[in-house]
Every structure is written in structure tokens, then in C-alpha cells.
Design an enzyme around this catalytic site. Structure first.
Site: not given
Ligand code: ERO
Length: 311
Positions: A45, A131, A194
């Protein structure tokens, strides 16, 4: 039988399939499960300078064609993940791993990366420039000037293998501009894509996640054509030394095959891993190998990037 062995930079992987950052990678327990599965690697993560609780729940929903999330970058802090990947790299026969990182500001990003540079970790780092879900914080890689400034600074002190996680781009000019920026740096890889940021899913008359009045990153079937386009657009434009990790809409061996055909050297599973758990790696690996066997491909280099166009 065909092999799905692959390489990113100088690192080898027995299987080109792994998790996508954010899915099944919050704790050591989850990471250990992915590590023990048929996956060739894991990515943590995205870790920030200090741990974060993230956005209010519900913040992830499965939908008919995929998923929507607005997790808001909950994580246990980069040090937690750095400690774990260092611990694993010191074990005999360990797989190679990816450490996903980002700061809540460029200054924090540099603080984190300087700590990783100074640490014993010698594996791959993925800087998350995409993100979509932290209120008030835009997706960094949609701002080419800021992206170039961050990478310029990073490469003054960071010398270990390093890549970036990108948001999807939707315009040919943006592919050209983004690739021109990334080609200025000794990146080991880029990871496309992403989630597609700030979609909206409705059930009856109500949004399905609580943060940001229901707006969230979209994954799954919806995003596969966009993901394939981004993988291939960067495959066509980037220096050959910059490899591509393909992420988005993979739920079968056929989907993984298409990412590789577009140029991906490694393929990540997000939404489907959330739905099926780590047993999914064995299923999709077997499906991919069956396609390769049928076509007579012995390894992924036999067809990687060889997407055919019409005359
Ligand atoms: O909300 C998140 O933690 C998150 N969700 C995503 O779809 N892509 C991300 O890169 C990300 C947080 C870094």
C-alpha cells in the site's frame, strides 16, 4: 508449458502477475498472503510519512462492472512497509518486491525517499503520482510541471531502481507531453494505470461510497480499454530502458495477454484480487499459460509489445 517469467530492471520474477497497490497490501499479513500465492511479487500500500486513517467508510464498493473507491490513502506509514521489505529481502530465496510511496507534499516525498535511499533496501520503489482520492490534493501527474520538478529533485539524491504510478491520460497530446517528461529521467518503469479518478456510481437514488459525496476512483471492466491504451501509448513513446507495468481491468488470462501484447512487462490485479483473494493469481496464470501454449509462445517476450495494427 509456457513460462510467465519476467524482468523489471535487473530484478527477475517467476511470474509477471502481482497485486496492484492498494489491494491486499495494507498489513504484513495481507502482503505475506500475496507473497505465498502464485503472484510473482507484491507492491505495498502506498506509504506516507506518517500513518493515515483515510476517508470515512463505506469507501470501497464492488459494482456490476468493477469497483469504485475513495479510500483516502489509509496506510501504516512508509517505515512499516520499508521494514517489511527489508526483512524479506534478507531472507534466502525471497521474491523481489515493490515499495509504493508518496508524501502529502513534495517536501514529504523527498523526506521519505531520502530515508529509503539511506536504508538497506535495494529493491524497487514505485512513487505514486496518481492518487485521486485525497480531498484538496490533485493527481500529481496531471500537472506536468510539478511532476518534472519532483523527479528532477528526486534524481539529485535517489540512485536506486525507481518507477512511477501514473493516472490514465485521455488525449494523444497528453501522452506525448507526459512521455517527454518521463524520458528525461532514468526511470526503471512506469505503471499504467491508477484508477480512473472521480467517477460516480449510483444505487437506486444514492451514491455507493460516503467520501466526496460518492466520487471515487473507478477500476475493473470499465477501465481496461483506457489501461491498454495507456500501456501501449507509453510503450510507443518511452525510451526502451523504461519498462511498463500494466494495470487495469485484468480479470482473465486473456486480459493479461492483452496488456503484455500492448507492451507490459508485468501485470497487476486490483479489483479482481479484491473480489477473489490471492487464489486469483493461480487461476489467471493458468489461463494466460493456456493461451500462450495454444499460440506456441514459450515466454512473454515472444509476444510482448507485438500488437498488430490494420493496414
Ligand atoms: O484512495 C486511495 O487510497 C487510493 N485509491 C486509488 O484508487 N488509487 C490510489 O492511488 C489511492 C491512494 C494512493
Amino acid at each position: 508449458m509456457a513460462s510467465t517469467h519476467t524482468k523489471i530492471g535487473d530484478f527477475t520474477f517467476d511470474n509477471c502477475l502481482m497485486n496492484a497497490a492498494g489491494v491486499y497490501c495494507m498489513t504484513r499479513e495481507e502482503l505475506a498472503e500475496v507473497d505465498a500465492s502464485a503472484a510473482g511479487s507484491f507492491v505495498t500500500k502506498t506509504g506516507t510519512l506518517t500513518k493515515r486513517a483515510g476517508n470515512p467508510e463505506p469507501r470501497y464498493a464492488d459494482t456490476t462492472l468493477g469497483s469504485i473507491n475513495s479510500m483516502g490513502l489509509p496506510n501504516l506509514g512508509y517505515q512499516y512497509y520499508l521494514d517489511y521489505v527489508i526483512e524479506l529481502q534478507n531472507q534466502p530465496n525471497s521474491k523481489n518486491h515493490f515499495l509504493s510511496l508518496v508524501g502529502m507534499s513534495p517536501e514529504e516525498t523527498h523526506t521519505i525517499l531520502k530515508a529509503v535511499q539511506a536504508s538497506d533496501y535495494h529493491g524497487l520503489v514505485e512513487l505514486n503520482l496518481s492518487c485521486p482520492n485525497v480531498p484538496g490534493k490533485p493527481q500529481i501527474a496531471y500537472d506536468f510541471e510539478t511532476t518534472e520538478a519532483i523527479l528532477t529533485e528526486v534524481f539529485t539524491y535517489y540512485t536506486k531502481p525507481f518507477g512511477v504510478k501514473l493516472p490514465p491520460y485521455f488525449d494523444i497530446v497528453h501522452f506525448d507531453q507526459a512521455a517527454a517528461v518521463f524520458n528525461k529521467f532514468p526511470l526503471t518503469f512506469v505503471n499504467c494505470i491508477n484508477s480512473i479518478g472521480n467517477g460516480l456510481v449510483i444505487d437506486d437514488e444514492t451514491v455507493v461510497i460516503k467520501p466526496k459525496n460518492g466520487f471515487g476512483g473507478i477500476g475493473g471492466d470499465y477501465v481496461k480499454p483506457t489501461a491498454l491504451a495507456n500501456v501501449h501509448a507509453f510503450y510507443q513513446r518511452l525510451n526502451p530502458s523504461i519498462q511498463i507495468i500494466g494495470t487495469g481491468g485484468v480479470k482473465t488470462g486473456r486480459d493479461a495477454f492483452e496488456h503484455i501484447l500492448c507492451g507490459a512487462s508485468m501485470v497487476q490485479l486490483g479489483t479482481i484480487l479484491h473480489q477473489e483473494g490471492p487464489a486469483v493469481f493461480e487461476r489467471i496464470t493458468n489461463e494466460l499459460k493456456a493461451i500462450m501454449d495454444e499460440k506456441g509462445y514459450k515466454n512473454i517476450e515472444d509476444f510482448r509489445g507485438k500488437l498488430q495494427y490494420m493496414n
